[in-house]
Design a protein around this motif. Structure first.
Motif, PDB file in Angstrom:
ATOM      1  N   ARG A 116      -0.570  11.818  -7.045  1.00  0.00           N
ATOM      2  CA  ARG A 116      -0.761  10.505  -6.416  1.00  0.00           C
ATOM      3  C   ARG A 116       0.452  10.159  -5.545  1.00  0.00           C
ATOM      4  O   ARG A 116       0.887   9.021  -5.501  1.00  0.00           O
ATOM      5  CB  ARG A 116      -0.996   9.431  -7.486  1.00  0.00           C
ATOM      6  CG  ARG A 116      -2.189   8.522  -7.143  1.00  0.00           C
ATOM      7  CD  ARG A 116      -2.162   7.216  -7.892  1.00  0.00           C
ATOM      8  NE  ARG A 116      -1.071   6.348  -7.513  1.00  0.00           N
ATOM      9  CZ  ARG A 116      -1.166   5.352  -6.635  1.00  0.00           C
ATOM     10  NH1 ARG A 116      -2.280   5.104  -6.050  1.00  0.00           N
ATOM     11  NH2 ARG A 116      -0.112   4.613  -6.352  1.00  0.00           N
ATOM     12  N   ILE A 121       8.674   7.491  -2.819  1.00  0.00           N
ATOM     13  CA  ILE A 121       8.094   6.974  -1.577  1.00  0.00           C
ATOM     14  C   ILE A 121       7.196   5.786  -1.888  1.00  0.00           C
ATOM     15  O   ILE A 121       7.246   4.744  -1.220  1.00  0.00           O
ATOM     16  CB  ILE A 121       7.306   8.084  -0.856  1.00  0.00           C
ATOM     17  CG1 ILE A 121       8.241   9.192  -0.387  1.00  0.00           C
ATOM     18  CG2 ILE A 121       6.524   7.507   0.322  1.00  0.00           C
ATOM     19  CD1 ILE A 121       7.520  10.398   0.190  1.00  0.00           C
ATOM     20  N   LEU A 170      11.513  17.523   4.063  1.00  0.00           N
ATOM     21  CA  LEU A 170      10.407  17.097   4.921  1.00  0.00           C
ATOM     22  C   LEU A 170       9.084  17.694   4.441  1.00  0.00           C
ATOM     23  O   LEU A 170       8.071  16.990   4.318  1.00  0.00           O
ATOM     24  CB  LEU A 170      10.722  17.547   6.343  1.00  0.00           C
ATOM     25  CG  LEU A 170       9.778  17.240   7.491  1.00  0.00           C
ATOM     26  CD1 LEU A 170      10.601  17.022   8.746  1.00  0.00           C
ATOM     27  CD2 LEU A 170       8.788  18.364   7.711  1.00  0.00           C
ATOM     28  N   LEU A 171       9.103  18.980   4.152  1.00  0.00           N
ATOM     29  CA  LEU A 171       7.871  19.642   3.733  1.00  0.00           C
ATOM     30  C   LEU A 171       7.379  19.099   2.400  1.00  0.00           C
ATOM     31  O   LEU A 171       6.173  18.917   2.192  1.00  0.00           O
ATOM     32  CB  LEU A 171       8.096  21.149   3.630  1.00  0.00           C
ATOM     33  CG  LEU A 171       8.175  21.886   4.958  1.00  0.00           C
ATOM     34  CD1 LEU A 171       8.590  23.334   4.741  1.00  0.00           C
ATOM     35  CD2 LEU A 171       6.824  21.831   5.663  1.00  0.00           C
ATOM     36  N   ASP A 173       7.941  16.052   1.110  1.00  0.00           N
ATOM     37  CA  ASP A 173       7.379  14.722   1.352  1.00  0.00           C
ATOM     38  C   ASP A 173       5.958  14.834   1.872  1.00  0.00           C
ATOM     39  O   ASP A 173       5.036  14.179   1.380  1.00  0.00           O
ATOM     40  CB  ASP A 173       8.236  13.965   2.381  1.00  0.00           C
ATOM     41  CG  ASP A 173       9.558  13.508   1.799  1.00  0.00           C
ATOM     42  OD1 ASP A 173       9.669  13.458   0.556  1.00  0.00           O
ATOM     43  OD2 ASP A 173      10.470  13.206   2.583  1.00  0.00           O
ATOM     44  N   ALA A 174       5.799  15.670   2.873  1.00  0.00           N
ATOM     45  CA  ALA A 174       4.494  15.791   3.515  1.00  0.00           C
ATOM     46  C   ALA A 174       3.463  16.378   2.556  1.00  0.00           C
ATOM     47  O   ALA A 174       2.292  15.977   2.558  1.00  0.00           O
ATOM     48  CB  ALA A 174       4.602  16.663   4.758  1.00  0.00           C
ATOM     49  N   VAL A 177       2.425  13.560   0.074  1.00  0.00           N
ATOM     50  CA  VAL A 177       1.584  12.567   0.749  1.00  0.00           C
ATOM     51  C   VAL A 177       0.229  13.171   1.110  1.00  0.00           C
ATOM     52  O   VAL A 177      -0.828  12.585   0.859  1.00  0.00           O
ATOM     53  CB  VAL A 177       2.284  12.043   2.025  1.00  0.00           C
ATOM     54  CG1 VAL A 177       1.312  11.253   2.881  1.00  0.00           C
ATOM     55  CG2 VAL A 177       3.468  11.175   1.652  1.00  0.00           C
ATOM     56  N   GLY A 178       0.266  14.356   1.678  1.00  0.00           N
ATOM     57  CA  GLY A 178      -0.966  14.990   2.137  1.00  0.00           C
ATOM     58  C   GLY A 178      -1.933  15.301   1.017  1.00  0.00           C
ATOM     59  O   GLY A 178      -3.136  15.062   1.146  1.00  0.00           O
ATOM     60  N   TYR A 180      -2.213  13.780  -1.714  1.00  0.00           N
ATOM     61  CA  TYR A 180      -2.754  12.531  -2.243  1.00  0.00           C
ATOM     62  C   TYR A 180      -3.819  11.965  -1.314  1.00  0.00           C
ATOM     63  O   TYR A 180      -4.925  11.623  -1.747  1.00  0.00           O
ATOM     64  CB  TYR A 180      -1.623  11.512  -2.431  1.00  0.00           C
ATOM     65  CG  TYR A 180      -2.060  10.127  -2.809  1.00  0.00           C
ATOM     66  CD1 TYR A 180      -3.123   9.927  -3.683  1.00  0.00           C
ATOM     67  CD2 TYR A 180      -1.416   9.011  -2.308  1.00  0.00           C
ATOM     68  CE1 TYR A 180      -3.526   8.638  -4.041  1.00  0.00           C
ATOM     69  CE2 TYR A 180      -1.799   7.733  -2.654  1.00  0.00           C
ATOM     70  CZ  TYR A 180      -2.861   7.555  -3.516  1.00  0.00           C
ATOM     71  OH  TYR A 180      -3.260   6.282  -3.860  1.00  0.00           O
ATOM     72  N   LEU A 181      -3.523  11.888  -0.035  1.00  0.00           N
ATOM     73  CA  LEU A 181      -4.426  11.196   0.891  1.00  0.00           C
ATOM     74  C   LEU A 181      -5.478  12.103   1.503  1.00  0.00           C
ATOM     75  O   LEU A 181      -6.558  11.633   1.857  1.00  0.00           O
ATOM     76  CB  LEU A 181      -3.603  10.523   1.997  1.00  0.00           C
ATOM     77  CG  LEU A 181      -2.645   9.426   1.528  1.00  0.00           C
ATOM     78  CD1 LEU A 181      -1.963   8.780   2.715  1.00  0.00           C
ATOM     79  CD2 LEU A 181      -3.390   8.377   0.701  1.00  0.00           C
ATOM     80  N   ASP A 182      -5.172  13.362   1.653  1.00  0.00           N
ATOM     81  CA  ASP A 182      -6.131  14.243   2.310  1.00  0.00           C
ATOM     82  C   ASP A 182      -6.762  15.236   1.355  1.00  0.00           C
ATOM     83  O   ASP A 182      -7.765  15.867   1.679  1.00  0.00           O
ATOM     84  CB  ASP A 182      -5.446  15.010   3.452  1.00  0.00           C
ATOM     85  CG  ASP A 182      -4.833  14.067   4.475  1.00  0.00           C
ATOM     86  OD1 ASP A 182      -5.400  12.994   4.684  1.00  0.00           O
ATOM     87  OD2 ASP A 182      -3.791  14.416   5.041  1.00  0.00           O
TER      88      ASP A 182
END
Lengths: 204, 204
Positions: A116, A121, A170-171, A173-174, A177-178, A180-182
């Motif tokens: 999640r 963040i 960076l990777l 984090d992405a 996030v990715g 979770y949302l995608d």
DNA sequence: GCAAAGAGAACGAACGTTCTCTCTACATTC
DNA sequence: GAATGTAGAGAGAACGTTCGTTCTCTTTGC
């Protein structure tokens, strides 16, 4: 005379959780899964099987509970790094191998435990005050994370350790996030991309 | 007899904002800067210079206001893309040039307007219900964003348009999060990295 | 006996929401 | 062109709920 707790302890079935432990575990679960502002103190104490008075005996207020939650998350990731370091030490793995281990551990953590998003963040989205104690924990965590990755990259003889660490942060984090949302298997592409930017062999 | 508003209108000093406009603008600012759950309806109506009754005349409830806020953000990014497309059309730019324009626009947007993270990522942290209307807006936005980037990459003759778009989405997420939590000039590295994964010349 | 935890009432404040009442703006009608 | 009707906005009280926090009292464990 023996109490119920004594009996449980004696039999060795389970270790009875201290109230503070249960509070922190429940808060960690609820805050992460439902957002911090969306979960009231009542929910936490109820699901932890603890009374409000007990909670305020262990934590000055809700914010302190939030800080403890984030510090717990921070400790878990540090443990992950420590476990990888231990494994590398016992198996005599190279610094590059250790970096690969850490990358795998982070990817594994994201697919199994943190589906999640990133706790830090997410918490930052709810706590706009950059000078508050919550954001201070976030800052400490991210600074440590970046610094540790820089060390690892440096030990693995990366060309530009700081840049490599920045790219890995960076990777990650992405990825969090990715996924979770995608949805989808972002962890696999994270692993391959992370290994590539870290200058590791991209086999697997 | 003329009212104050009439007078203002007549003089032509400012166009009097409609209540709905002011509500949406205020909600956009407050929700983004302080988090959604952290801002009450009272704050929004007070700073919008509107009464509660007026708000509930335009929006069924707070959640509808949140949805309108996110749809407004979505519309702004689509406008950004449309503006880039217009510019490309009038100047006779190539698809690759258009992709570069979009990348620059996204980077510029992140440095100037969205310095507190991604509105959609932040909102998702506060709305755990994946089936709710808020998360539905987030999903629509991200689907559109990815699809549009895929089209642009395809038109620009990228090797793997879908993978290129996925990488660009990833980079944008990371830039927005990174610039919020870590500060620094993440936009510059975003631009160079994005141009590279998009197969564009990396000359600044 | 003493510290910690359970049980539960209570606090003021803020939450989202609904209500009534008055006033203004503007279109319709005489 | 003045009177009238109506929809929209302002002002503000009020609803019940939930929030975070504090309190008293009893029970438990060492």
């Amino acid at each position: 005379m023996h109490s119920v707790k004594d009996e449980i302890r004696r039999i060795g079935l389970v270790k009875v959780s201290e109230p503070r432990e249960r509070l922190l575990r429940t808060a960690t679960r609820l805050f992460y899964e439902e957002g911090i502002n969306g979960v009231g103190v009542d929910r936490v104490v109820a699901e932890a099987g603890v009374t409000r008075a007990t909670m305020y005996r262990h934590f000055p207020g809700k914010e302190a509970l939030v800080v403890a939650y984030l510090e717990h998350e921070d400790a878990m990731i540090r443990d992950l790094f420590a476990a990888a370091a231990d494994q590398a030490a016992t198996t005599g793995a190279s610094p590059s191998d250790l970096l690969a281990l850490v990358i795998d551990g982070v990817a594994d953590d994201a697919t199994r435990l943190h589906t999640r998003g990133c706790p830090f963040i997410n918490a930052s989205a709810e706590f706009p005050d950059a000078d508050g104690p919550v954001r201070a924990v976030v800052r400490r965590h991210r600074d440590w994370f970046r610094a540790t990755l820089t060390e690892l990259a440096s030990a693995a003889d990366a060309e530009d350790p700081a840049a490599t660490a920045a790219a890995l942060v960076l990777l990650r984090d992405a990825m969090l996030v990715g996924s979770y949302l995608d949805g989808g298997d972002v962890a696999a592409s994270f692993r391959s991309t992370a290994r590539r930017v870290a200058g590791l062999a991209s086999l697997t």
